[in-house]
Enzyme design. Structure first.
Site, PDB file in Angstrom:
ATOM      1  N   ALA A  56     -23.245  22.615 -10.332  1.00  0.00           N
ATOM      2  CA  ALA A  56     -22.091  23.517 -10.270  1.00  0.00           C
ATOM      3  C   ALA A  56     -21.663  23.872  -8.841  1.00  0.00           C
ATOM      4  O   ALA A  56     -20.484  23.777  -8.479  1.00  0.00           O
ATOM      5  CB  ALA A  56     -22.413  24.786 -11.055  1.00  0.00           C
ATOM      6  N   ARG A  97     -14.370  17.433 -14.475  1.00  0.00           N
ATOM      7  CA  ARG A  97     -15.462  17.919 -15.325  1.00  0.00           C
ATOM      8  C   ARG A  97     -15.137  19.361 -15.736  1.00  0.00           C
ATOM      9  O   ARG A  97     -14.786  20.178 -14.897  1.00  0.00           O
ATOM     10  CB  ARG A  97     -16.803  17.872 -14.577  1.00  0.00           C
ATOM     11  N   GLN A 211     -31.909  14.315 -14.665  1.00  0.00           N
ATOM     12  CA  GLN A 211     -31.799  15.017 -13.374  1.00  0.00           C
ATOM     13  C   GLN A 211     -33.114  15.675 -12.977  1.00  0.00           C
ATOM     14  O   GLN A 211     -33.397  15.830 -11.796  1.00  0.00           O
ATOM     15  CB  GLN A 211     -30.695  16.090 -13.442  1.00  0.00           C
ATOM     16  N   ASP A 252     -24.093  26.640 -15.108  1.00  0.00           N
ATOM     17  CA  ASP A 252     -22.815  26.016 -14.754  1.00  0.00           C
ATOM     18  C   ASP A 252     -21.650  26.982 -14.958  1.00  0.00           C
ATOM     19  O   ASP A 252     -20.591  26.820 -14.363  1.00  0.00           O
ATOM     20  CB  ASP A 252     -22.626  24.750 -15.578  1.00  0.00           C
TER      21      ASP A 252
HETATM   22  O1  MRU Z   1     -24.280  17.495 -15.293  1.00  0.00           O
HETATM   23  P1  MRU Z   1     -24.804  18.054 -14.011  1.00  0.00           P
HETATM   24  O2  MRU Z   1     -25.959  17.327 -13.423  1.00  0.00           O
HETATM   25  O3  MRU Z   1     -23.722  18.377 -13.020  1.00  0.00           O
HETATM   26  O4  MRU Z   1     -25.398  19.403 -14.557  1.00  0.00           O
HETATM   27  C1  MRU Z   1     -25.244  20.578 -13.983  1.00  0.00           C
HETATM   28  C2  MRU Z   1     -26.547  21.002 -13.561  1.00  0.00           C
HETATM   29  O5  MRU Z   1     -26.942  20.610 -12.505  1.00  0.00           O
HETATM   30  C3  MRU Z   1     -27.373  21.844 -14.405  1.00  0.00           C
HETATM   31  O6  MRU Z   1     -26.853  22.278 -15.584  1.00  0.00           O
HETATM   32  C4  MRU Z   1     -27.942  22.911 -13.542  1.00  0.00           C
HETATM   33  O7  MRU Z   1     -29.037  23.482 -14.130  1.00  0.00           O
HETATM   34  C5  MRU Z   1     -26.940  23.975 -13.231  1.00  0.00           C
HETATM   35  S1  MRU Z   1     -27.193  24.614 -11.697  1.00  0.00           S
HETATM   36  C6  MRU Z   1     -26.013  23.826 -10.775  1.00  0.00           C
END
Ligand code: MRU
Length: 371
Positions: A56, A97, A211, A252
């Site tokens: 995020a 996104r 991730q 997010d």
């Molecule tokens: O789909 P992504 O890798 O962009 O996912 C978002 C995240 O990195 C996670 O949900 C995370 O825990 C949120 S913190 C930025």
């Protein structure tokens, strides 16, 4: 934070005159550290969409820099054409996104800064540069402060355990790779480790894009933090056996009532933590609050990505990244990127201003200007 002993941010500009933003292409981690040049808003949008960069806070910073690139490349023959290009760039970025609220927030902040700069188009481009840098600097500083506030919780658990390692479970990557520096969920962990407290992190692999297994494990390893990668479904078992002292995740988007959207699977961890009386914290900078949304489950848009991310898996073999099929070729797959953990399952929110209950009252007490 450090990669191969060298300090990096996840996104930066070397030189104002070069007109190029640099990013770490996360698709190659943990196998290779690849740095890429981004020189237009279209390239930045593609980088976000293809998850060369992700998380995020980093998506927000990337949107800030993307708007700066748009300002550099916008037509200069008239103020109207310039502003039209800026607004179109904002729409292009926002379409990449949907879930992370930081993206729209950064775009709006840039548009406001560019609009209110003097009429001279050079001044507007300068305002876009200053704002992009400010968004990135603020993100890094807010994450550092989140680390300081979250550290107090880990210190207390460590004290109660007489200095035995504090076992922390995290999901996905809310580390420095998901922000500009430090991360959110990881910031208190890095702060505790750096102060000499014993910590150990259970890292959920986080299918489908892994991730956790790829990025969080790499980050923690680079910083020397003890950790263990686990399959996504292990957390509940560990909690039942006293092997998890606390959960910290990122977010997010968080409604002003405290509902937390985070990577798919977070809700199940929160349920298991609740059932086992284990504190479940979410760490976030204020740019991740959605001040308009009340009901996270009903209102937060949850991104659905391509089925291929579920059906195939990437890994490192013979010196290169290979993609292999995991499922029967003909089986359809669904790919929900995020879920929403209701506020009642969240012990507290760790923000740059301090820790608060996950409730409208708690959040607005920390951010009274949003009342
Ligand atoms: O789909 P992504 O890798 O962009 O996912 C978002 C995240 O990195 C996670 O949900 C995370 O825990 C949120 S913190 C930025």
């Amino acid at each position: 934070m450090k990669a191969n002993g060298q300090h990096y941010r996840t996104i930066w500009i070397n030189d104002r005159d070069s007109h190029v933003v640099q990013i770490i292409d996360q698709r190659y981690l943990p196998y290779q550290l690849v740095i890429e040049d981004v020189s237009s808003v279209e390239q930045m949008a593609r980088a976000i969409q293809e998850m060369r960069l992700r998380g995020a806070g980093l998506i927000g910073a990337a949107a800030g820099y993307g708007m700066y690139l748009a300002a550099l490349n916008a037509p200069r023959h008239s103020a109207e054409a310039f502003m039209r290009a800026i607004l179109a760039a904002g729409e292009t970025l926002k379409a990449t996104r949907p879930t992370a609220v930081n993206l729209g927030w950064a775009v709006r902040r840039q548009i406001a800064a560019i609009r209110s700069a003097e009429d001279d188009l050079e001044a507007k481009a300068q305002a876009a540069y200053d704002t992009a840098q400010a968004i990135a600097d603020e993100d890094a500083e807010f994450c550092r402060r989140i680390g300081e506030h979250g550290l107090a919780i880990i210190e207390e658990i460590s004290r109660l355990k007489n200095g035995a390692p504090v076992n922390i479970l995290t999901h996905c990557n809310a580390g420095w790779l998901a922000f500009v520096d430090y991360g959110t969920a990881t910031a208190p962990i890095y702060a505790a480790h750096d102060r000499g407290l014993k910590v150990h992190v259970w890292v959920d692999e986080t299918r489908p894009r892994n991730q956790g297994a790829r990025l969080t494990a790499w980050e923690l390893g680079q910083h020397g933090v003890p950790h263990t990668v686990i399959a996504d479904n292990v957390g509940g078992h560990l909690m039942q056996h006293g092997l998890v002292d606390m959960v910290i995740t990122g977010a997010d988007r968080v409604t002003y009532t405290g509902d937390v959207a985070n990577k798919i699977g977070t809700y199940l961890k929160a349920l298991a933590a609740h059932d086992n009386h284990i504190p479940f914290y979410t760490a976030l900078p204020s740019s991740t609050f959605d001040w308009e949304m009340r009901d996270g489950i009903k209102e937060i848009p949850v991104e659905q990505r391509g089925a291929a991310e579920v059906k195939y898996i990437d890994g490192w073999l013979d010196g290169e990244i290979k993609t292999i099929l995991l499922t029967p070729e003909g089986s359809p797959a669904a790919n929900y990127g995020f879920d929403v953990t209701p506020a009642r399952l969240v012990t507290g929110l760790i923000t740059e201003r301090g820790i608060c209950p996950a409730s409208a009252e708690g959040i607005l007490a920390l951010y009274p200007e949003k009342r």
